[in-house]
Design a protein around this motif. Structure first.
Motif, PDB file in Angstrom:
ATOM      1  N   TYR A 165       0.824  -1.200   0.000  1.00  0.00           N
ATOM      2  CA  TYR A 165       0.000   0.000   0.000  1.00  0.00           C
ATOM      3  C   TYR A 165       0.866   1.260   0.000  1.00  0.00           C
ATOM      4  CZ  TYR A 165      -3.786  -3.186   1.297  1.00  0.00           C
ATOM      5  OH  TYR A 165      -4.705  -4.207   1.310  1.00  0.00           O
ATOM      6  N   SER A 166       0.298   2.332  -0.509  1.00  0.00           N
ATOM      7  CA  SER A 166       1.010   3.612  -0.530  1.00  0.00           C
ATOM      8  C   SER A 166       1.133   4.174   0.886  1.00  0.00           C
ATOM      9  CB  SER A 166       0.268   4.618  -1.416  1.00  0.00           C
ATOM     10  OG  SER A 166      -0.978   4.971  -0.840  1.00  0.00           O
ATOM     11  N   GLY A 167       2.158   4.987   1.097  1.00  0.00           N
ATOM     12  CA  GLY A 167       2.360   5.592   2.401  1.00  0.00           C
ATOM     13  C   GLY A 167       1.185   6.453   2.822  1.00  0.00           C
ATOM     14  N   THR A 168       0.574   7.149   1.857  1.00  0.00           N
ATOM     15  CA  THR A 168      -0.581   7.994   2.159  1.00  0.00           C
ATOM     16  C   THR A 168      -1.751   7.154   2.659  1.00  0.00           C
ATOM     17  OG1 THR A 168       0.075   9.586   0.464  1.00  0.00           O
ATOM     18  CG2 THR A 168      -2.216   9.653   1.206  1.00  0.00           C
ATOM     19  N   SER A 169      -2.003   6.022   2.010  1.00  0.00           N
ATOM     20  CA  SER A 169      -3.096   5.135   2.419  1.00  0.00           C
ATOM     21  C   SER A 169      -2.864   4.596   3.829  1.00  0.00           C
ATOM     22  CB  SER A 169      -3.232   3.964   1.441  1.00  0.00           C
ATOM     23  OG  SER A 169      -3.654   4.405   0.181  1.00  0.00           O
ATOM     24  N   ILE A 170      -1.637   4.216   4.110  1.00  0.00           N
ATOM     25  CA  ILE A 170      -1.311   3.679   5.436  1.00  0.00           C
ATOM     26  C   ILE A 170      -1.518   4.744   6.501  1.00  0.00           C
ATOM     27  CG2 ILE A 170       0.566   2.796   6.878  1.00  0.00           C
ATOM     28  CD1 ILE A 170       1.695   1.480   4.337  1.00  0.00           C
ATOM     29  N   ALA A 171      -1.058   5.966   6.228  1.00  0.00           N
ATOM     30  CA  ALA A 171      -1.217   7.058   7.193  1.00  0.00           C
ATOM     31  C   ALA A 171      -2.685   7.386   7.413  1.00  0.00           C
ATOM     32  CB  ALA A 171      -0.461   8.297   6.707  1.00  0.00           C
ATOM     33  N   GLN A 172      -3.464   7.447   6.347  1.00  0.00           N
ATOM     34  CA  GLN A 172      -4.885   7.754   6.473  1.00  0.00           C
ATOM     35  C   GLN A 172      -5.617   6.679   7.265  1.00  0.00           C
ATOM     36  OE1 GLN A 172      -6.017   8.200   2.348  1.00  0.00           O
ATOM     37  NE2 GLN A 172      -5.632  10.414   2.339  1.00  0.00           N
ATOM     38  N   ALA A 173      -5.319   5.421   6.981  1.00  0.00           N
ATOM     39  CA  ALA A 173      -5.962   4.318   7.703  1.00  0.00           C
ATOM     40  C   ALA A 173      -5.566   4.334   9.178  1.00  0.00           C
ATOM     41  CB  ALA A 173      -5.594   2.986   7.069  1.00  0.00           C
ATOM     42  N   PHE A 174      -4.297   4.649   9.446  1.00  0.00           N
ATOM     43  CA  PHE A 174      -3.822   4.674  10.836  1.00  0.00           C
ATOM     44  C   PHE A 174      -4.531   5.758  11.644  1.00  0.00           C
ATOM     45  CE2 PHE A 174      -1.075   6.259  14.178  1.00  0.00           C
ATOM     46  CZ  PHE A 174      -0.777   5.104  14.878  1.00  0.00           C
ATOM     47  N   PHE A 175      -4.581   6.971  11.097  1.00  0.00           N
ATOM     48  CA  PHE A 175      -5.196   8.070  11.850  1.00  0.00           C
ATOM     49  C   PHE A 175      -6.713   7.894  11.971  1.00  0.00           C
ATOM     50  CE2 PHE A 175      -1.201  10.290  10.596  1.00  0.00           C
ATOM     51  CZ  PHE A 175      -0.741  10.531  11.878  1.00  0.00           C
ATOM     52  N   ALA A 176      -7.329   7.316  10.949  1.00  0.00           N
ATOM     53  CA  ALA A 176      -8.764   7.017  11.043  1.00  0.00           C
ATOM     54  C   ALA A 176      -9.016   5.980  12.127  1.00  0.00           C
ATOM     55  CB  ALA A 176      -9.280   6.514   9.696  1.00  0.00           C
ATOM     56  N   THR A 177      -8.158   4.976  12.190  1.00  0.00           N
ATOM     57  CA  THR A 177      -8.281   3.952  13.227  1.00  0.00           C
ATOM     58  C   THR A 177      -8.066   4.548  14.608  1.00  0.00           C
ATOM     59  OG1 THR A 177      -7.466   2.274  11.686  1.00  0.00           O
ATOM     60  CG2 THR A 177      -7.432   1.720  14.017  1.00  0.00           C
ATOM     61  N   ALA A 178      -7.050   5.412  14.737  1.00  0.00           N
ATOM     62  CA  ALA A 178      -6.762   6.026  16.028  1.00  0.00           C
ATOM     63  C   ALA A 178      -7.947   6.862  16.520  1.00  0.00           C
ATOM     64  CB  ALA A 178      -5.510   6.899  15.920  1.00  0.00           C
ATOM     65  N   ALA A 179      -8.565   7.626  15.609  1.00  0.00           N
ATOM     66  CA  ALA A 179      -9.715   8.449  15.984  1.00  0.00           C
ATOM     67  C   ALA A 179     -10.902   7.583  16.388  1.00  0.00           C
ATOM     68  CB  ALA A 179     -10.093   9.370  14.830  1.00  0.00           C
ATOM     69  N   ALA A 180     -11.185   6.541  15.588  1.00  0.00           N
ATOM     70  CA  ALA A 180     -12.297   5.642  15.895  1.00  0.00           C
ATOM     71  C   ALA A 180     -12.044   4.898  17.194  1.00  0.00           C
ATOM     72  CB  ALA A 180     -12.496   4.652  14.747  1.00  0.00           C
ATOM     73  N   PHE A 181     -10.819   4.429  17.379  1.00  0.00           N
ATOM     74  CA  PHE A 181     -10.470   3.699  18.599  1.00  0.00           C
ATOM     75  C   PHE A 181     -10.669   4.573  19.838  1.00  0.00           C
ATOM     76  CE2 PHE A 181      -7.638   2.307  21.944  1.00  0.00           C
ATOM     77  CZ  PHE A 181      -7.784   0.929  21.944  1.00  0.00           C
ATOM     78  N   ALA A 182     -10.223   5.823  19.763  1.00  0.00           N
ATOM     79  CA  ALA A 182     -10.358   6.728  20.905  1.00  0.00           C
ATOM     80  C   ALA A 182     -11.831   6.944  21.263  1.00  0.00           C
ATOM     81  CB  ALA A 182      -9.687   8.061  20.593  1.00  0.00           C
ATOM     82  N   GLY A 183     -12.660   7.182  20.246  1.00  0.00           N
ATOM     83  CA  GLY A 183     -14.073   7.408  20.501  1.00  0.00           C
ATOM     84  C   GLY A 183     -14.773   6.175  21.044  1.00  0.00           C
ATOM     85  N   LEU A 184     -14.490   5.020  20.471  1.00  0.00           N
ATOM     86  CA  LEU A 184     -15.124   3.784  20.907  1.00  0.00           C
ATOM     87  C   LEU A 184     -14.662   3.366  22.292  1.00  0.00           C
ATOM     88  CD1 LEU A 184     -14.776   1.985  17.486  1.00  0.00           C
ATOM     89  CD2 LEU A 184     -16.969   2.458  18.630  1.00  0.00           C
ATOM     90  N   SER A 185     -13.394   3.569  22.569  1.00  0.00           N
ATOM     91  CA  SER A 185     -12.865   3.235  23.889  1.00  0.00           C
ATOM     92  C   SER A 185     -13.456   4.160  24.956  1.00  0.00           C
ATOM     93  CB  SER A 185     -11.340   3.333  23.883  1.00  0.00           C
ATOM     94  OG  SER A 185     -10.788   2.737  25.036  1.00  0.00           O
ATOM     95  N   LEU A 186     -13.624   5.427  24.616  1.00  0.00           N
ATOM     96  CA  LEU A 186     -14.256   6.370  25.542  1.00  0.00           C
ATOM     97  C   LEU A 186     -15.694   5.956  25.821  1.00  0.00           C
ATOM     98  CD1 LEU A 186     -14.090   9.018  27.157  1.00  0.00           C
ATOM     99  CD2 LEU A 186     -14.814  10.226  25.079  1.00  0.00           C
ATOM    100  N   TYR A 187     -16.381   5.516  24.778  1.00  0.00           N
ATOM    101  CA  TYR A 187     -17.759   5.047  24.965  1.00  0.00           C
ATOM    102  C   TYR A 187     -17.787   3.826  25.884  1.00  0.00           C
ATOM    103  CZ  TYR A 187     -22.140   2.656  24.021  1.00  0.00           C
ATOM    104  OH  TYR A 187     -23.331   1.991  24.169  1.00  0.00           O
TER     105      TYR A 187
END
Length: 248
Positions: free
Chosen positions: A122-144
């Motif tokens: 995968y491209s570096g941009t795709s990896i970075a986008q997936a990582f930050f999207a996961t981090a944001a989702a993880f933070a919200g779901l874990s807070l819930y």
């Protein structure tokens, strides 16, 4: 004068003691959860660093020469993380906390080696986008999961059964090679591990009442970090499969 105690005066010390006890419990819970997230975050970062280093050099990298080319060593690297998970899960009662710590870091290293091919696919941009999207989702779901009053245990059983079905579907698709099934599997995978993030967070929080101040606390911290690590990594990988762009 009648000899009696003012109930407001006699209750005051009790309320104060109860308040102190509650504050101590809350402080202990915060420290416990912080330890879990520190382990989990450090494990993810270690995995990422190892993966990047192992994939450095592209087609001439160790990842390309060892994993992409196949062979016994490639299988050892890919299956080692699963071995660590089983060993830690079934042996935690007999292991010292220090042993579990070493195994957790070893698991994170081998996960980095096995996931290094992501940087070749995968491209570096795709990896970075997936990582930050996961981090944001993880933070919200874990807070819930941490704050909700709803009992998620029933949902957890359903989600774990869903993961088993997901694994079966992925194995079947190894033979079918269906792009449509792969898309469905990836989408369901994101949903399942999103739900497991909330469930595992609540379960981690509830475990504190049982292990606080005991020798089990250190082991529970590491195993909880392992569960959340797996939720994060799997959600990241399924998001990458859904939206990632192949390296040109």
């Amino acid at each position: 004068m009648a000899n009696w105690s003012d109930p407001r005066q006699s209750a005051a010390p009790y309320r104060t003691a109860a308040g102190i006890q509650t504050e101590a419990y809350d402080a202990g819970l915060r420290s416990y959860m912080l330890s879990v997230y520190n382990y989990m975050t450090s494990g993810v970062l270690l995995t990422g660093i190892v993966a990047m280093l192992f994939a450095r050099g592209g087609v001439d990298s160790p990842a390309a020469n060892i994993i992409m080319s196949g062979g016994p060593l490639a299988w050892v690297i890919m299956l080692a993380p699963l071995g660590f998970v089983f060993a830690m899960s079934f042996g935690q009662a007999r292991m010292k906390t220090s042993t579990l710590q070493l195994m957790f870091w070893g698991f994170a290293v081998f996960m980095g080696l096995s996931l290094s091919t992501v940087f070749l696919q995968y491209s570096g941009t795709s990896i970075a986008q997936a990582f930050f999207a996961t981090a944001a989702a993880f933070a919200g779901l874990s807070l819930y999961g941490y704050t909700t009053k709803k009992d998620l245990s029933a949902m957890g059983t359903f989600l774990i059964m869903g993961v088993v079905g997901l694994i079966v579907a992925m194995l079947v698709n190894l033979f079918l090679q269906s792009s449509a099934l792969d898309l469905v599997v990836s989408f369901i995978g994101v949903l399942l591990f999103a739900g497991l993030t909330a469930y595992d967070t609540q379960r981690t929080k509830s475990m504190y009442a049982q292990v606080a101040g005991t020798e089990l606390e250190g082991r529970v911290v590491i195993m909880a970090a392992l569960s959340l690590y797996l939720d994060f990594i799997n959600m990241f990988l399924f998001l990458l499969r859904l939206f990632g762009s192949n390296r040109g």
